[in-house]
Design a protein around this motif. Structure first.
Motif, PDB file in Angstrom:
ATOM      1  N   CYS A 283      -0.076  15.727 -40.644  1.00  0.00           N
ATOM      2  CA  CYS A 283      -0.185  14.224 -41.001  1.00  0.00           C
ATOM      3  C   CYS A 283       0.581  14.185 -42.302  1.00  0.00           C
ATOM      4  CB  CYS A 283      -1.467  14.326 -40.870  1.00  0.00           C
ATOM      5  SG  CYS A 283      -1.642  13.985 -39.038  1.00  0.00           S
ATOM      6  N   TYR A 284       0.377  15.707 -43.655  1.00  0.00           N
ATOM      7  CA  TYR A 284       0.995  14.969 -44.595  1.00  0.00           C
ATOM      8  C   TYR A 284       1.996  14.953 -44.543  1.00  0.00           C
ATOM      9  CZ  TYR A 284       1.601  16.028 -49.361  1.00  0.00           C
ATOM     10  OH  TYR A 284       1.835  16.167 -50.952  1.00  0.00           O
TER      11      TYR A 284
ATOM     12  N   ARG B  47       1.245  10.357 -43.209  1.00  0.00           N
ATOM     13  CA  ARG B  47      -0.180   9.929 -41.834  1.00  0.00           C
ATOM     14  C   ARG B  47      -1.198  10.043 -42.574  1.00  0.00           C
ATOM     15  NH1 ARG B  47       1.356  10.372 -35.847  1.00  0.00           N
ATOM     16  NH2 ARG B  47      -1.160   9.074 -35.863  1.00  0.00           N
ATOM     17  N   TYR B  48      -1.308   9.930 -44.044  1.00  0.00           N
ATOM     18  CA  TYR B  48      -2.269  10.889 -44.158  1.00  0.00           C
ATOM     19  C   TYR B  48      -4.081  10.749 -43.977  1.00  0.00           C
ATOM     20  CZ  TYR B  48       1.989  10.653 -47.754  1.00  0.00           C
ATOM     21  OH  TYR B  48       2.597  11.202 -48.201  1.00  0.00           O
ATOM     22  N   ASP B  49      -4.100   8.862 -43.696  1.00  0.00           N
ATOM     23  CA  ASP B  49      -5.510   8.940 -43.191  1.00  0.00           C
ATOM     24  C   ASP B  49      -6.330   9.624 -41.642  1.00  0.00           C
ATOM     25  OD1 ASP B  49      -3.258   7.958 -41.737  1.00  0.00           O
ATOM     26  OD2 ASP B  49      -4.199   4.864 -41.015  1.00  0.00           O
TER      27      ASP B  49
ATOM     28  N   CYS C  27      -3.927  14.358 -49.513  1.00  0.00           N
ATOM     29  CA  CYS C  27      -3.336  13.685 -48.587  1.00  0.00           C
ATOM     30  C   CYS C  27      -3.948  12.060 -49.389  1.00  0.00           C
ATOM     31  CB  CYS C  27      -4.350  13.520 -47.881  1.00  0.00           C
ATOM     32  SG  CYS C  27      -3.504  14.665 -47.087  1.00  0.00           S
TER      33      CYS C  27
ATOM     34  N   LEU D  85      -1.679   8.584 -50.463  1.00  0.00           N
ATOM     35  CA  LEU D  85      -2.250   7.680 -49.640  1.00  0.00           C
ATOM     36  C   LEU D  85      -2.786   6.597 -50.385  1.00  0.00           C
ATOM     37  CD1 LEU D  85      -3.403   6.233 -46.835  1.00  0.00           C
ATOM     38  CD2 LEU D  85      -5.482   7.078 -46.794  1.00  0.00           C
ATOM     39  N   LYS D  86      -3.503   6.467 -51.745  1.00  0.00           N
ATOM     40  CA  LYS D  86      -3.397   5.933 -52.606  1.00  0.00           C
ATOM     41  C   LYS D  86      -2.233   5.065 -53.575  1.00  0.00           C
ATOM     42  CE  LYS D  86      -8.256   6.956 -54.366  1.00  0.00           C
ATOM     43  NZ  LYS D  86      -8.701   8.079 -55.952  1.00  0.00           N
TER      44      LYS D  86
ATOM     45  N   LYS E 238       0.444   5.126 -51.970  1.00  0.00           N
ATOM     46  CA  LYS E 238       1.542   4.419 -50.632  1.00  0.00           C
ATOM     47  C   LYS E 238       1.073   3.397 -50.240  1.00  0.00           C
ATOM     48  CE  LYS E 238       2.792   5.022 -45.679  1.00  0.00           C
ATOM     49  NZ  LYS E 238       1.577   3.724 -45.103  1.00  0.00           N
ATOM     50  N   GLU E 239      -0.324   2.713 -50.705  1.00  0.00           N
ATOM     51  CA  GLU E 239      -1.160   1.348 -50.659  1.00  0.00           C
ATOM     52  C   GLU E 239      -0.215   0.887 -51.904  1.00  0.00           C
ATOM     53  OE1 GLU E 239      -4.799   2.948 -50.670  1.00  0.00           O
ATOM     54  OE2 GLU E 239      -5.587   2.978 -48.389  1.00  0.00           O
TER      55      GLU E 239
END
Length: 399
Positions: A188-189, A193-195, A221, A225-226, A228-229
């Motif tokens: 996922c990393y 797909r971090y969540d 992750c 994710l932060k 990416k957002e």
């Protein structure tokens, strides 16, 4: 054995085993007969023609031949290799569904996959594990292990998407399979797909709160994710700003009365504003908000020499004479007569009805673009440049 030998044996032995004989043979007679048969057999064998034995391994290639033999080979054959007949026979016996139960076949394929995995033949390992999975043996331990092993082979080939898919299938059979959870989190990393990666890490940490590798992976992750957002928000804002800029651009073109080929009165397709000339790529018209003018890429055509020139930025508030002074600041190489000068050329354009209209060089580009019948084609206004009273100009006007 030669058929003649059997004929010889029958002929010689018949008198001794005649069922009509009344007296049994003594030990001395039996030994005598045995010696006689041995001597005659040796004589018969010695009388056979001598031939060279050619079925063995040649001296210069015996090691190579030994490596092909299934009892002596050091590694499994690769795809495309010629198989030893005995190896093929053993394979058929090992993988014959009529001779083996699905569970036995699944284990056999798993063992083959493990062998290839150990020797880093990951693609062959995947083939073997896949065959094992196809058996659907019904044993949850075997099925989940096959999926886990195939996922591991995909991991080493960096097939992260396929690896994650196998992990998810294995977890449906065995939800708390720690090796699979670990590998799924790492996939996922790599797949951003971090969540989901955080979710897998949390599942592992429920039973192993001090797992340093998983704690570090979870932190990576969360940070990714932060980021990416944040990037998604920035991209959305940029897209929104770009869309608004396009709306403003089209609104300005419409409000100024410029006609675009293929464009409606109040709705212009942005693709109609893209220059069709490679030299003007990425030079689409834009709105200069500081001066509130539209800046166009413009094409100048010289029929006398059958060439074109380009003005990459021609603001609609600029006059033609201003731009001519820039274009003819130095004489073009092709103008050997040095006739093309700002004060010695006329500019024309062709209307949508193919009428020729002369341009007042003192007028601005915006003024000319609003002239009745002028249509902007291919995102670039086009104009024709000719020397005043030249033969080329006279010929052009006679068309």
């Amino acid at each position: 054995m030669n058929p003649d030998f059997y004929k010889f044996m029958k002929t010689e032995m018949e008198p001794e085993i005649n069922p009509s004989a009344k007296q049994p043979m003594t030990d001395e007679e039996r030994l005598k007969l045995a010696k006689k048969l041995d001597d005659e057999l040796d004589e018969y064998i010695n009388s056979l023609p001598k031939t060279k034995y050619e079925d063995g391994w040649p001296e210069d290639r015996w090691e190579e031949e030994m490596d092909k033999h299934p009892f002596f080979m050091k590694e499994a054959p690769k795809l495309g290799d010629e198989l030893h007949p005995l190896y093929e026979g053993l394979q058929k016996l090992k993988y014959d569904p009529d001779e083996n139960e699905p569970q036995e076949l699944a284990i056999s394929y798993k063992d083959d996959g493990n062998f290839n995995f150990k020797h880093k033949n990951y693609r062959l390992a995947i083939v073997a594990y896949t065959e094992g999975i196809k058996q659907k043996c019904g044993d949850s331990e075997i099925d989940s292990s096959l999926l886990n092993n195939r996922a591991a082979a995909h991991w080493f080939l960096q097939n992260y998407r396929s690896c994650l898919r196998d992990c998810e299938l294995a977890l449906k059979i065995k939800p708390n399979y720690e090796k699979v959870l670990n590998r799924a989190a790492n996939c996922c990393y790599h797949l951003a797909r971090y969540d989901k990666g955080i979710e897998y890490c949390d599942n592992i940490l429920e039973s192993d709160k001090t797992n340093k590798d998983i704690l570090n992976l979870r932190k990576k992750c969360v940070n990714a994710l932060k980021l990416k957002e944040r990037n998604d928000r920035k991209r959305d804002a940029d897209n929104k700003k770009a869309n608004q800029s396009v709306k403003d651009l089209i609104a300005e073109i419409v409000s100024r009365g410029y006609k675009i080929e293929g464009g409606g009165k109040d709705n212009i397709d942005l693709s109609k504003l893209e220059p069709c000339f490679p030299e003007l790529a990425n030079q689409r018209v834009y709105l200069n908000r500081e001066t509130n003018c539209l800046v166009w890429p413009v094409v100048l055509v010289y029929p006398e020499y059958k060439i074109m020139d380009y003005i990459k930025e021609f603001a609609d508030e600029d006059s033609f004479i201003e731009q001519l002074h820039i274009v003819f600041e130095t004489y073009p190489e092709w103008d050997r007569a040095k006739a093309y000068r700002p004060d010695n050329v006329n500019i024309y354009f062709e209307t949508i009805n193919q009428n020729i209209v002369k341009v007042d060089n003192e007028k601005t580009l915006g003024y000319v673009l609003k002239t009745q019948g002028y249509v902007i084609k291919g995102g670039t206004p086009n104009f024709i440049v000719l020397v005043k009273n030249s033969d080329a100009e006279k010929a052009f006007l006679r068309r």
